[in-house]
Design a protein around this motif. Structure first.
Motif, PDB file in Angstrom:
ATOM      1  N   CYS A 154       0.818  -1.220   0.000  1.00 13.45           N
ATOM      2  CA  CYS A 154       0.000   0.000   0.000  1.00 13.45           C
ATOM      3  C   CYS A 154       0.848   1.265   0.000  1.00 13.45           C
ATOM      4  O   CYS A 154       0.310   2.361  -0.065  1.00 13.45           O
ATOM      5  CB  CYS A 154      -0.924   0.017   1.215  1.00 13.45           C
ATOM      6  SG  CYS A 154      -2.193  -1.233   1.117  1.00 13.45           S
ATOM      7  N   ILE A 208       4.083   7.965  -0.991  1.00 15.68           N
ATOM      8  CA  ILE A 208       2.625   7.921  -0.882  1.00 15.68           C
ATOM      9  C   ILE A 208       2.192   6.632  -0.202  1.00 15.68           C
ATOM     10  O   ILE A 208       2.913   5.633  -0.204  1.00 15.68           O
ATOM     11  CB  ILE A 208       1.917   8.040  -2.255  1.00 15.68           C
ATOM     12  CG1 ILE A 208       2.303   6.876  -3.167  1.00 15.68           C
ATOM     13  CG2 ILE A 208       2.187   9.357  -2.908  1.00 15.68           C
ATOM     14  CD1 ILE A 208       1.416   6.747  -4.384  1.00 15.68           C
ATOM     15  N   LYS A 263      -1.434   4.316  -0.038  1.00 14.07           N
ATOM     16  CA  LYS A 263      -2.802   4.149  -0.534  1.00 14.07           C
ATOM     17  C   LYS A 263      -3.684   3.650   0.615  1.00 14.07           C
ATOM     18  O   LYS A 263      -3.394   2.617   1.208  1.00 14.07           O
ATOM     19  CB  LYS A 263      -2.828   3.176  -1.696  1.00 14.07           C
ATOM     20  CG  LYS A 263      -2.039   3.670  -2.879  1.00 14.07           C
ATOM     21  CD  LYS A 263      -1.858   2.572  -3.907  1.00 14.07           C
ATOM     22  CE  LYS A 263      -0.506   2.768  -4.542  1.00 14.07           C
ATOM     23  NZ  LYS A 263       0.330   1.624  -4.581  1.00 14.07           N
ATOM     24  N   PHE A 295      -7.707   2.970   1.343  1.00 14.58           N
ATOM     25  CA  PHE A 295      -9.027   2.843   0.732  1.00 14.58           C
ATOM     26  C   PHE A 295      -8.955   3.352  -0.709  1.00 14.58           C
ATOM     27  O   PHE A 295      -8.183   2.840  -1.492  1.00 14.58           O
ATOM     28  CB  PHE A 295     -10.102   3.562   1.564  1.00 14.58           C
ATOM     29  CG  PHE A 295     -10.190   3.040   2.968  1.00 14.58           C
ATOM     30  CD1 PHE A 295     -10.678   1.770   3.224  1.00 14.58           C
ATOM     31  CD2 PHE A 295      -9.756   3.804   4.032  1.00 14.58           C
ATOM     32  CE1 PHE A 295     -10.734   1.276   4.511  1.00 14.58           C
ATOM     33  CE2 PHE A 295      -9.810   3.319   5.322  1.00 14.58           C
ATOM     34  CZ  PHE A 295     -10.304   2.056   5.558  1.00 14.58           C
ATOM     35  N   ASP A 296      -9.713   4.362  -1.054  1.00 12.46           N
ATOM     36  CA  ASP A 296      -9.703   4.881  -2.419  1.00 12.46           C
ATOM     37  C   ASP A 296      -8.929   6.180  -2.536  1.00 12.46           C
ATOM     38  O   ASP A 296      -9.121   6.951  -3.472  1.00 12.46           O
ATOM     39  CB  ASP A 296     -11.137   5.115  -2.912  1.00 12.46           C
ATOM     40  CG  ASP A 296     -11.888   3.814  -3.126  1.00 12.46           C
ATOM     41  OD1 ASP A 296     -11.223   2.788  -3.369  1.00 12.46           O
ATOM     42  OD2 ASP A 296     -13.125   3.814  -3.038  1.00 12.46           O
ATOM     43  N   SER A 297      -8.033   6.419  -1.592  1.00 15.99           N
ATOM     44  CA  SER A 297      -7.273   7.671  -1.564  1.00 15.99           C
ATOM     45  C   SER A 297      -5.788   7.391  -1.500  1.00 15.99           C
ATOM     46  O   SER A 297      -5.369   6.292  -1.168  1.00 15.99           O
ATOM     47  CB  SER A 297      -7.665   8.504  -0.336  1.00 15.99           C
ATOM     48  OG  SER A 297      -9.028   8.782  -0.344  1.00 15.99           O
ATOM     49  N   ALA A 298      -5.027   8.410  -1.798  1.00 20.55           N
ATOM     50  CA  ALA A 298      -3.572   8.333  -1.647  1.00 20.55           C
ATOM     51  C   ALA A 298      -3.138   9.444  -0.699  1.00 20.55           C
ATOM     52  O   ALA A 298      -3.499  10.610  -0.889  1.00 20.55           O
ATOM     53  CB  ALA A 298      -2.880   8.498  -2.987  1.00 20.55           C
ATOM     54  N   VAL A 299      -2.400   9.068   0.336  1.00 17.95           N
ATOM     55  CA  VAL A 299      -1.893  10.032   1.309  1.00 17.95           C
ATOM     56  C   VAL A 299      -0.462  10.366   0.924  1.00 17.95           C
ATOM     57  O   VAL A 299       0.376   9.475   0.786  1.00 17.95           O
ATOM     58  CB  VAL A 299      -1.942   9.456   2.736  1.00 17.95           C
ATOM     59  CG1 VAL A 299      -1.330  10.426   3.730  1.00 17.95           C
ATOM     60  CG2 VAL A 299      -3.366   9.105   3.115  1.00 17.95           C
ATOM     61  N   THR A 326       0.714  13.055 -11.743  1.00 16.00           N
ATOM     62  CA  THR A 326      -0.034  12.108 -10.904  1.00 16.00           C
ATOM     63  C   THR A 326      -1.280  11.611 -11.606  1.00 16.00           C
ATOM     64  O   THR A 326      -1.684  10.477 -11.400  1.00 16.00           O
ATOM     65  CB  THR A 326      -0.408  12.740  -9.552  1.00 16.00           C
ATOM     66  OG1 THR A 326      -1.161  13.919  -9.796  1.00 16.00           O
ATOM     67  CG2 THR A 326       0.803  13.058  -8.732  1.00 16.00           C
ATOM     68  N   LYS A 327      -1.887  12.402 -12.437  1.00 16.41           N
ATOM     69  CA  LYS A 327      -3.082  11.960 -13.158  1.00 16.41           C
ATOM     70  C   LYS A 327      -2.748  10.808 -14.092  1.00 16.41           C
ATOM     71  O   LYS A 327      -3.534   9.915 -14.299  1.00 16.41           O
ATOM     72  CB  LYS A 327      -3.677  13.115 -13.944  1.00 16.41           C
ATOM     73  CG  LYS A 327      -4.329  14.147 -13.069  1.00 16.41           C
ATOM     74  CD  LYS A 327      -4.847  15.314 -13.881  1.00 16.41           C
ATOM     75  CE  LYS A 327      -5.373  16.378 -12.927  1.00 16.41           C
ATOM     76  NZ  LYS A 327      -5.678  17.614 -13.624  1.00 16.41           N
ATOM     77  N   LYS A 352      -2.457   6.875 -12.461  1.00 15.15           N
ATOM     78  CA  LYS A 352      -3.602   6.106 -11.970  1.00 15.15           C
ATOM     79  C   LYS A 352      -3.738   4.775 -12.640  1.00 15.15           C
ATOM     80  O   LYS A 352      -3.488   4.482 -13.694  1.00 15.15           O
ATOM     81  CB  LYS A 352      -4.876   6.908 -12.118  1.00 15.15           C
ATOM     82  CG  LYS A 352      -4.875   8.107 -11.216  1.00 15.15           C
ATOM     83  CD  LYS A 352      -6.144   8.895 -11.404  1.00 15.15           C
ATOM     84  CE  LYS A 352      -6.126  10.104 -10.506  1.00 15.15           C
ATOM     85  NZ  LYS A 352      -7.295  10.915 -10.664  1.00 15.15           N
TER      86      LYS A 352
END
Length: 96
Positions: free
Chosen positions: A41, A61, A63, A65-69, A92-93, A96
């Protein structure tokens, strides 16, 4: 462009991470890289400048859930940071 650091190629990331004051020696930099590589993750990424094609920043980073910290961002010392900050979201786009 963001590139995931593979387990067999941490040297560039180690060099960039060494600019952080809290990572003042090789052992602490290696522990930081191992922490990211110990869990699927988490990723440590190198950001390659589209202009020079050199790796000029490292991004950590996690990951969740559905987010990236975003855990850390370290820039090389001779880099105009405002230009990189504007270009990074575009990179970053594509990751994905």
């Amino acid at each position: 462009m963001l590139v995931v650091v593979r387990k067999d190629q941490p040297k560039i990331a180690m060099g960039l991470l060494s600019y952080l004051p809290r990572l003042h020696d090789v052992a602490s930099v290696q522990r930081e890289i191992e922490w990211y590589q110990a869990d699927d993750c988490r990723d440590i990424l190198l950001w390659q400048s589209p202009i020079t094609q050199h790796y000029v920043a490292v991004v950590g980073i996690e990951k969740i859930f559905d987010s990236a910290v975003l855990r850390l961002v370290v820039f090389g010392p001779k880099l105009p940071k405002m230009n990189v900050i504007r270009l990074m979201p575009k990179s970053t786009k594509r990751c994905k």
